[in-house]
Design a protein around this motif. Sequence first.
Motif, short mmCIF file in Angstrom:
data_model
loop_
_atom_site.label_atom_id
_atom_site.label_comp_id
_atom_site.label_asym_id
_atom_site.label_seq_id
_atom_site.Cartn_x
_atom_site.Cartn_y
_atom_site.Cartn_z
N SER A 7 26.68 -14.80 1.48
CA SER A 7 25.85 -13.66 1.11
C SER A 7 24.84 -14.04 0.03
O SER A 7 23.67 -13.67 0.10
N ALA A 8 25.30 -14.79 -0.98
CA ALA A 8 24.41 -15.20 -2.07
C ALA A 8 23.36 -16.19 -1.58
O ALA A 8 22.21 -16.17 -2.04
N MET A 9 23.72 -17.06 -0.66
CA MET A 9 22.75 -18.00 -0.08
C MET A 9 21.63 -17.25 0.62
O MET A 9 20.45 -17.55 0.44
N LYS A 10 21.99 -16.24 1.43
CA LYS A 10 20.98 -15.47 2.14
C LYS A 10 20.10 -14.67 1.18
O LYS A 10 18.89 -14.63 1.33
N GLN A 11 20.73 -14.06 0.18
CA GLN A 11 20.00 -13.23 -0.77
C GLN A 11 18.97 -14.05 -1.55
O GLN A 11 17.87 -13.58 -1.84
N TYR A 70 18.44 -22.71 2.03
CA TYR A 70 18.67 -23.25 3.37
C TYR A 70 19.81 -24.26 3.42
O TYR A 70 20.09 -24.82 4.48
N TYR A 71 20.44 -24.49 2.27
CA TYR A 71 21.63 -25.34 2.21
C TYR A 71 22.76 -24.50 1.62
O TYR A 71 22.60 -23.93 0.53
N ILE A 72 23.87 -24.43 2.32
CA ILE A 72 24.98 -23.63 1.81
C ILE A 72 25.91 -24.50 0.99
O ILE A 72 26.26 -25.62 1.39
N PRO A 73 26.31 -24.04 -0.21
CA PRO A 73 27.26 -24.83 -1.01
C PRO A 73 28.59 -25.01 -0.29
O PRO A 73 29.03 -24.14 0.46
N LYS A 74 29.23 -26.12 -0.56
CA LYS A 74 30.55 -26.40 0.01
C LYS A 74 31.62 -25.90 -0.95
O LYS A 74 31.58 -26.20 -2.14
N ILE A 75 32.55 -25.13 -0.44
CA ILE A 75 33.69 -24.69 -1.23
C ILE A 75 34.93 -25.38 -0.69
O ILE A 75 35.25 -25.27 0.50
N GLU A 104 23.23 -18.74 -6.27
CA GLU A 104 21.84 -18.34 -6.49
C GLU A 104 21.08 -19.39 -7.30
O GLU A 104 19.91 -19.67 -7.03
N ILE A 105 21.74 -19.98 -8.29
CA ILE A 105 21.10 -20.98 -9.14
C ILE A 105 20.86 -22.28 -8.38
O ILE A 105 19.83 -22.94 -8.55
N GLY A 106 21.81 -22.66 -7.52
CA GLY A 106 21.62 -23.86 -6.73
C GLY A 106 22.74 -24.89 -6.84
O GLY A 106 22.47 -26.09 -6.89
N ILE A 107 23.99 -24.44 -6.88
CA ILE A 107 25.12 -25.37 -6.90
C ILE A 107 25.28 -25.99 -5.51
O ILE A 107 24.86 -25.41 -4.50
N ASP A 108 25.88 -27.17 -5.46
CA ASP A 108 26.06 -27.86 -4.18
C ASP A 108 27.51 -27.87 -3.70
O ASP A 108 27.75 -27.83 -2.49
N PHE A 140 18.93 -14.64 7.70
CA PHE A 140 20.24 -14.62 8.33
C PHE A 140 20.82 -16.04 8.27
O PHE A 140 20.08 -17.02 8.21
N TYR A 141 22.14 -16.09 8.30
CA TYR A 141 22.83 -17.38 8.28
C TYR A 141 23.77 -17.46 9.46
O TYR A 141 24.55 -16.54 9.72
N ASN A 142 23.69 -18.58 10.18
CA ASN A 142 24.66 -18.85 11.23
C ASN A 142 24.80 -20.36 11.38
O ASN A 142 23.81 -21.05 11.67
#
Length: 234
Positions: free
Chosen positions: A129-133, A137-142, A99-103, A4-6
């Motif tokens: 969603s892709a981070m959780k799947q 543990y680091y979410i990319p910045k958009i 999924e691949i690991g972009i930052d 889960f992500y929060n």
Amino acid sequence: MQLFYNPNIKEKDKTFAFDKEESKHIVKVLRKKEGDKIHLSNGEGNYFLGEIILASDKKCEIKIIETKCIEPKRYRIHIAVAPTKMNDRYEWFLEKATEIGIDEITPIICDHSERKVFKIDRAEKIIQSAMKQSLQYYIPKINEPIGFSDFIQKNFSEKKFIAHCEDQQKISFKETIRKEEHIIILIGPEGDFSTNEIKLALNNNYIPVTLGNNRLRTETAAIVACHTVALINE
């Protein structure tokens, strides 16, 4: 394992309560009950293992029983890529790059861009969603969309590249990058960057590169760039 992500949970928290929407999903859809374990991340490198102490569809609360700090990668990749004409293609890129690991991702509006409006809210949901799947543990910045010339004139400390299709001297992207480098690469729209945009990038110390012999769609080029960096750093 289901992650889960929060973003609201903090490293020193002892308990945490999910909001009503997430609580309903956990209790009603996933049928979690008191005593069940929850794996959770805040997207900032923190992992939490929690035990449900209150299983209500209005408020699901967990007790934190384990916390870990996950070390970040030693490299960073920031792709500035023009939105595609078909939005689903860009969304596919967001999902797979995560999924691949972009930052970091920046939508850039170019001279030849066919889509000049980009909704960041939906992009954030796809990335989450892709981070959780992919159990990261680091979410990319958009970032918010920005004009090409405005982006180019920003001061970046990363090594800077531009991939374009014009017939001029370019070097192989995979042969010029090195392990543990911080990288920015520009990927243009379906009609490629304009000649003036390419000149502006070169004048601002962007290195012209090729991603291979084949001509790639915008979203494919962005994925190739992201995957190339990941492979170099394995």
